[in-house]
Scaffold this motif. Sequence first.
Motif: not given
Length: 277
Positions: A14-18, A201-208, A224-233, A265-269
């Motif tokens: 399952r996707p997690h936010r750490r 656009n720099g939105a992935l900086k905090g995550h990466l 990160f793409y895998c997270y998007l696919v799973y979450e979009f479904d 900025h503390n999130v990890l997807l």
Amino acid sequence: MPEGQIPTDPKTPRPHRREMSTGFMSAREHSLESSKNKVLRNAVHVEEAEVEKCVRDVMKEKKIGQKDTRFKTNLRISLLQISGYKKLYLDVENLRKVPYDSENEEHEEQLIELWHLLMPHENLKARISKQWCDIGFQGDDPKTDFRGMGLLGLVNLVYFSKHYTNEARQILSRSNHPKLGYSYAIVGINLTEMAYSLLKNGALKGHLYNMVSGLPQMEHFHQFYCYLVYEFDKFWFEEEPESIMHFNQYREKFHEKIKGLLLDHNVLLTLPDTKKP
């Protein structure tokens, strides 16, 4: 089991936010960028090979002793992350610019691999075939669907199918739902565009920056793409759109949701990497 339903499996990742302690990174980057001091301001533009020298120069400029290992280590990590993010964008952009070429053996091998990963019990009768529609392409030759995202779109589809094989097959099954179905491959390519735009656009900086204490790699973008696919479904089936004709509306709603998560900025997807089914 009804068509399009994912079985409940406690082993399914399952996707997690750490929450992590590296949220200071973006603030440090902004501080360097807005500094009136030229040495500090230029630090955000250094390449990997110049990082060590830049660290020494910054410490000298700020009159910080070279024995302050904590400051030195944190600054080194920060500069590696900043330079790594820029390099990652260039690598992703270069892959996106590579058009799918049906005369290229490597491209064709990746496409056939995608079929085998998703449809292990069904032989592809011909390279040009209506069977491609079974995994969500629009016509009998998938190459035309990669025009917008180039080879990047295919590489992401294969990565998800290879590293999350069970989940990819389950989501493909769900995409065939009689009422809430969607074109699996086409949506996957669309989500590659979403991931690409967030990186650009720099939105992935905090995550990466939270994901790796050093240089972000292409692997991290794929994850990160895998997270998007799973979450979009999950999102699509929770929203229950009236029809696929409303795809753009719900796609934008999902996009806004992801952008909101990335503001922390503390999130990890990510999804845990299962490698094999």
